[in-house]
Design a protein around this motif. Structure first.
Motif, mmCIF file in Angstrom:
data_model
loop_
_atom_site.group_PDB
_atom_site.id
_atom_site.type_symbol
_atom_site.label_atom_id
_atom_site.label_comp_id
_atom_site.label_asym_id
_atom_site.label_seq_id
_atom_site.Cartn_x
_atom_site.Cartn_y
_atom_site.Cartn_z
ATOM 1 N N SER A 158 4.185 -13.842 0.645
ATOM 2 C CA SER A 158 3.796 -12.724 1.504
ATOM 3 C C SER A 158 2.362 -12.775 1.984
ATOM 4 O O SER A 158 1.969 -11.988 2.827
ATOM 5 C CB SER A 158 4.006 -11.412 0.743
ATOM 6 O OG SER A 158 5.337 -11.303 0.336
ATOM 7 N N ALA A 176 -4.463 -0.742 3.125
ATOM 8 C CA ALA A 176 -3.311 -0.193 3.839
ATOM 9 C C ALA A 176 -2.698 0.916 3.008
ATOM 10 O O ALA A 176 -2.981 1.038 1.815
ATOM 11 C CB ALA A 176 -2.275 -1.288 4.085
ATOM 12 N N ASP A 177 -1.842 1.706 3.643
ATOM 13 C CA ASP A 177 -1.091 2.690 2.878
ATOM 14 C C ASP A 177 -0.253 1.944 1.850
ATOM 15 O O ASP A 177 0.320 0.901 2.143
ATOM 16 C CB ASP A 177 -0.170 3.503 3.788
ATOM 17 C CG ASP A 177 -0.931 4.487 4.654
ATOM 18 O OD1 ASP A 177 -2.082 4.823 4.309
ATOM 19 O OD2 ASP A 177 -0.380 4.907 5.690
ATOM 20 N N GLY A 178 -0.182 2.475 0.647
ATOM 21 C CA GLY A 178 0.612 1.849 -0.398
ATOM 22 C C GLY A 178 -0.104 0.733 -1.132
ATOM 23 O O GLY A 178 0.502 0.041 -1.944
ATOM 24 N N VAL A 198 0.389 -4.196 -3.112
ATOM 25 C CA VAL A 198 0.695 -3.673 -1.787
ATOM 26 C C VAL A 198 2.170 -3.327 -1.826
ATOM 27 O O VAL A 198 3.012 -4.190 -2.066
ATOM 28 C CB VAL A 198 0.412 -4.702 -0.670
ATOM 29 C CG1 VAL A 198 0.798 -4.130 0.683
ATOM 30 C CG2 VAL A 198 -1.041 -5.131 -0.698
ATOM 31 N N GLU A 199 2.463 -2.040 -1.621
ATOM 32 C CA GLU A 199 3.848 -1.578 -1.694
ATOM 33 C C GLU A 199 4.279 -1.031 -0.347
ATOM 34 O O GLU A 199 3.557 -0.278 0.294
ATOM 35 C CB GLU A 199 3.976 -0.497 -2.762
ATOM 36 C CG GLU A 199 5.385 -0.078 -3.041
ATOM 37 C CD GLU A 199 5.506 0.868 -4.229
ATOM 38 O OE1 GLU A 199 6.611 1.397 -4.417
ATOM 39 O OE2 GLU A 199 4.526 1.095 -4.952
ATOM 40 N N SER A 200 5.470 -1.448 0.070
ATOM 41 C CA SER A 200 6.072 -0.907 1.277
ATOM 42 C C SER A 200 7.428 -0.330 0.900
ATOM 43 O O SER A 200 7.769 -0.256 -0.278
ATOM 44 C CB SER A 200 6.204 -1.996 2.344
ATOM 45 O OG SER A 200 7.082 -3.007 1.903
ATOM 46 N N VAL A 201 8.206 0.044 1.878
ATOM 47 C CA VAL A 201 9.486 0.692 1.631
ATOM 48 C C VAL A 201 10.406 -0.160 0.768
ATOM 49 O O VAL A 201 11.047 0.327 -0.145
ATOM 50 C CB VAL A 201 10.179 1.039 2.976
ATOM 51 C CG1 VAL A 201 11.560 1.580 2.746
ATOM 52 C CG2 VAL A 201 9.330 2.006 3.773
ATOM 53 N N ASP A 202 10.457 -1.459 1.020
ATOM 54 C CA ASP A 202 11.462 -2.293 0.356
ATOM 55 C C ASP A 202 10.919 -3.382 -0.558
ATOM 56 O O ASP A 202 11.666 -4.172 -1.098
ATOM 57 C CB ASP A 202 12.370 -2.939 1.399
ATOM 58 C CG ASP A 202 11.586 -3.803 2.379
ATOM 59 O OD1 ASP A 202 10.342 -3.719 2.406
ATOM 60 O OD2 ASP A 202 12.212 -4.564 3.125
ATOM 61 N N ARG A 203 9.593 -3.455 -0.745
ATOM 62 C CA ARG A 203 9.054 -4.502 -1.598
ATOM 63 C C ARG A 203 7.689 -4.119 -2.146
ATOM 64 O O ARG A 203 7.028 -3.210 -1.649
ATOM 65 C CB ARG A 203 8.955 -5.823 -0.848
ATOM 66 C CG ARG A 203 7.848 -5.817 0.173
ATOM 67 C CD ARG A 203 7.665 -7.140 0.847
ATOM 68 N NE ARG A 203 6.565 -6.993 1.799
ATOM 69 C CZ ARG A 203 5.848 -7.983 2.239
ATOM 70 N NH1 ARG A 203 6.102 -9.196 1.855
ATOM 71 N NH2 ARG A 203 4.876 -7.763 3.090
#
Length: 187
Positions: free
Chosen positions: A49, A136-138, A153-158
């Motif tokens: 990533s 960034a957010d998350g 770093v967290e997003s909706v799906d990972r």
């Protein structure tokens, strides 16, 4: 991997370094996977990533994706499988003349909560404080007395865990100021 505070030295630190060397050997043999995106930028694929060019820009070091392993069980959470990627910067030698190593662990689904909890416990267990990152957010980092060498770093799906494997205190101090930019390089 369990992370140790930067100030620890002695037998425990040597054992930790040996454990990291063994982890590196276990990941050996996985070559980099990359594709060229529009405009000629190389973008990592297959679960890595962190974009090499963005990491190099953020740190002013020359990074290379050295090793990658999909579905790799995490050392501290063996039931969790992650896409693990190791990046090296030969122009930043650490103790023993080893290159600086940055690792990312990318997980999704139900494993996100487990990795987040492990990160929190590891950070606070070594007197660190979790704080939001400007990346960034998350995004959050673990601040241990002004030194930051790991974050999420967290997003909706990972969730992507990013951390230096072998940064000595001098390098960690220099790169603390750049850690938000490192997290921003997560694509």
């Amino acid at each position: 991997m369990t992370r140790m505070p930067l100030a620890r030295r002695g037998p425990a630190a040597r054992a930790y370094a040996l454990g990291l060397a063994i982890a590196g050997v276990l990941l050996a043999g996985c070559g980099p996977h990359a594709e060229t995106a529009k405009g000629g930028n190389t973008k990592t694929t297959g679960g890595c990533s962190l974009i090499v060019e963005e990491l190099s820009k953020a740190t002013s070091l020359s990074w290379e994706l050295k090793e990658k392993r999909d579905d790799h069980p995490l050392e501290t959470l063996e039931s969790v499988k992650a896409s693990v990627c190791l990046y090296t910067a030969a122009d930043a030698p650490q103790a023993g003349s080893d290159p600086l190593v940055l690792r990312t662990d990318t997980v999704g689904g139900k494993d996100v909560a487990a990795v987040r909890q492990d990160f929190t416990e590891s950070c606070t267990g070594y007197d660190g404080k979790i704080r939001k990152s400007a990346a960034a957010d998350g995004a959050v980092v673990c601040d241990r007395g002004g030194a930051v060498v790991e974050g999420l770093v967290e997003s909706v799906d990972r969730l992507v865990s990013v951390y230096f494997v072998n940064a000595d205190k001098s390098t960690a101090t220099k790169l603390t100021k750049k850690f938000d930019a490192i997290l921003t390089a997560v694509g």
